[in-house]
Each structure stands twice: as structure tokens, then as C-alpha cells.
Design an enzyme around this catalytic site. Structure first.
Site, short mmCIF file in Angstrom:
data_model
loop_
_atom_site.label_atom_id
_atom_site.label_comp_id
_atom_site.label_asym_id
_atom_site.label_seq_id
_atom_site.Cartn_x
_atom_site.Cartn_y
_atom_site.Cartn_z
N GLU A 199 -4.44 1.44 -7.29
CA GLU A 199 -4.76 2.60 -6.47
C GLU A 199 -3.79 3.73 -6.81
O GLU A 199 -2.72 3.85 -6.19
CB GLU A 199 -4.65 2.26 -4.98
CG GLU A 199 -5.65 1.23 -4.51
CD GLU A 199 -5.66 1.10 -2.99
OE1 GLU A 199 -6.72 1.30 -2.39
OE2 GLU A 199 -4.60 0.81 -2.42
N HIS A 213 0.83 -1.20 0.00
CA HIS A 213 0.00 0.00 0.00
C HIS A 213 0.87 1.25 0.00
O HIS A 213 1.98 1.27 0.54
CB HIS A 213 -0.93 0.01 1.21
CG HIS A 213 -1.99 1.06 1.13
ND1 HIS A 213 -1.78 2.35 1.51
CD2 HIS A 213 -3.27 1.00 0.68
CE1 HIS A 213 -2.88 3.07 1.32
NE2 HIS A 213 -3.81 2.26 0.81
#
Length: 329
Positions: free
Chosen positions: A197, A129
Site C-alpha cells: 500500500e 498500516h
């Protein structure tokens, strides 16, 4: 980071090393749409337990989740995992972890290993992430080691990738295919959930433009389908994702990865309803035969000359760290 090599510590014997062969790895390719939720650290323990109970009841009653045409996974904090596993037992909802150690069990103080996560029933692990890359200096090399550790123990990586700065769609597609290659370097066979993302869209008022998302996710899907080691993988989008986006993207994605929007169970169910409608009109994701490749994604996903040559031939410099991205959600 500990100074030891990334190998099993000499003072430990890992009883879960063969776990991958004895536990069933979820096949996300069998679901028509995948929806994930990461709670990050927003919830305290009691609030998390209440949210689990509420969402578990709704999921158990949701026809698409119950049938498996929509696959839902929830990723709480480490300490909340046992409560989540208990709450979601029998609902079809999978429970994940927000990180995983790149190391095997041993003398690595503070780490939580894939072996232990698998032992308690964790099915997926969020890896790479933008917050981990920006705040904890995690590189593609570290991300790849964590992905390998997860796959070794039968845990499906939720592999988060995305360009740090707003690039044009073709350049962003190439940058993300290159990052995907780096983040799976040396990883054993097994499916992954590729979560696109873009860092610049995380925490923003709106998600990335639909056409931009579609260009990047189609390139990622072509790359992942070209690799026979990744049969059963899916590509989902995260980054200020909300209602309506899944319908607009249609066949361009296999699902969504939600953040704070899903803190409201009603909002989460609205996305599940949308996913259910979409699932009725599509076939399960491919699980065996590789799809035809595009010029930008020929060859198996690896860090070899062919993949690198694609990027270098266009003069594109990629940045997979995301250091300059503002991460807020």
C-alpha cells in the site's frame, strides 16, 4: 507504550501459548486469488452487523468463494469481531483484527493479545498500516514484534508496507523489500499476506500506476518466495483499489486489499467476480519450493548484511514510517 519488556508478564499463565500448534492456520497459497476488506472505524455496530449479514449471504452464494479458489477476509473493529464471526460462520470468509498487541497476556492495560484473538477464532491481523505508523508512531521494530506475536498464535499477519513518498519503480521496489525484511525480523515460521500500500496512493482518486505496482509486487513476491519460512504467503495490493485493477495487474499480484470501496456490497461482489475470472486462469500460489530469486531479492528475508548491502550499494535511503503520507482511506 508500557515500560515492561516484551515478554509474558510474571503474574499470568497463558493457556493459549501452544495454540499455534493446535489450530489450523489458513493457507492463503491454496487460493488462487485473495481479496480482503478493512472496515476501519467507519461503521457503527448495527451498520456493521447489517453489512456482515448482506456480505455473508452473497459470499455463501458465490461459487469462487465457496470453492476456495478466491479467499475473502474481512477485518472489522475489535467490538464487531464476535458478530462478524457469527455472521460468516460456514461461508469460508475469514475474520480478522485491525491490530494486535506485541505483548503476551499480562499487565498491559488496553491491549488485545494475539492469544485471545486466536482463542475466539480470528484468522488474520492487520499489522503495520500507514495510519498506525503515522498517528501512533509505530516503527518497523514494533511492527515486527506484532507480526511475531500473531504468527506465534497461528494468526496470519496482513503486513502493510509501502513507500511514503512517490519514488521511481526500481527504488520503490528496493525500499519495500527492505521494509519487508525489517517487519519480519525475528518472526517465527509461517505465511504472511504482504499488502503493498504505497502511502501516497491511499485515499487518492486513483491507485498507483499499474506498471509501478507490478514492479514492486514482483520484487516482494520474489523476496517472500526466497524465504522457506514464508511458504504459503501471498502479495496483494491496496491503495484506492477498485474494479478493473485486478484484471489489469494479472499475474503481478495475488489479490486486492479494499477499503471504503467495499462498503457497498455490490461493489465488493464485482471485485469477487473479477477475482473469480482471474482465478480460472491461474494456478495456486506456491506453497513449498522457493522460486528463483532476482538480484534485488537474493537471500532469505532478514535484516542481515546481504539485504542491507543491496540498498546501500544503490545509495537508497528508505523511509518506512510514512509520516509525511496523507492517510485518508
Amino acid at each position: 507504550m508500557p515500560s515492561e519488556d516484551r515478554t509474558t508478564a510474571p503474574d499470568s499463565e497463558d493457556p493459549a501459548r501452544n495454540l499455534r500448534g493446535s489450530r489450523e492456520t489458513p493457507n492463503f497459497g491454496s487460493a488462487r486469488v485473495t481479496v480482503g476488506v478493512s472496515l476501519k472505524t467507519y461503521f457503527g455496530h448495527e451498520r456493521a452487523r447489517a453489512w456482515f449479514a448482506d456480505v455473508a449471504q452473497r459470499a455463501a452464494e458465490h461459487p469462487a468463494v465457496a470453492s476456495g479458489s478466491v479467499r475473502l477476509f474481512v477485518i472489522p473493529t475489535y467490538l464487531q469481531i464476535p458478530a462478524a464471526l457469527a455472521a460468516f460462520a460456514g461461508t469460508g470468509v475469514l475474520v480478522g483484527a485491525q491490530d494486535v498487541s506485541e505483548y503476551e497476556p499480562g499487565a498491559y492495560t488496553g491491549e488485545v493479545t494475539a492469544a485471545e484473538l486466536a482463542e475466539v477464532g480470528v484468522a488474520v491481523a492487520e499489522i503495520g498500516h500507514a495510519e498506525r505508523r503515522r498517528l501512533f508512531d509505530e516503527t518497523d521494530t514494533v511492527t515486527a514484534a506484532k507480526a511475531a506475536a500473531a504468527l506465534t498464535h497461528g494468526i496470519t499477519p496482513v503486513l502493510c508496507i509501502g513507500e511514503a513518498e512517490h519514488l521511481g519503480s526500481p527504488a520503490a521496489a528496493l525500499a519495500n523489500v527492505e521494509q519487508l525484511s525489517a517487519d519480519l525480523e525475528g518472526a517465527p515460521e509461517g505465511p504472511v499476506i504482504v499488502a503493498y500500500e504505497p502511502v501516497w496512493a491511499i485515499g487518492a482518486a486513483e491507485p498507483a500506476p499499474d506498471a509501478h505496482i507490478a514492479t514492486v509486487t514482483r520484487a516482494l513476491r520474489a523476496a517472500i518466495e526466497a524465504d522457506p519460512d514464508r511458504a504459503g504467503s501471498v502479495v496483494i495490493y491496496g491503495g484506492s483499489a477498485g474494479p478493473g485493477l485486478l484484471t489489469r495487474l494479472g499475474e503481478a499480484v495475488d489479490g486486492l486489499f479494499l477499503g471504503r470501496f467495499a462498503h457497498d456490497p455490490d461493489a465488493l461482489v464485482a471485485v469477487l467476480d473479477e477475482a473469480s475470472s482471474l482465478a480460472l486462469h491461474r494456478s495456486p500460489a506456491p506453497t513449498a519450493s522457493p522460486a528463483p530469486t532476482t538480484p534485488a531479492t537474493t537471500a532469505r528475508i532478514h535484516r542481515g548484511d546481504e539485504t542491507a548491502g543491496i540498498t546501500q550499494g544503490l545509495g537508497l535511503q528508505t523511509d518506512s514510517r510514512g509520516d509525511n503520507g496523507e492517510v485518508d482511506a
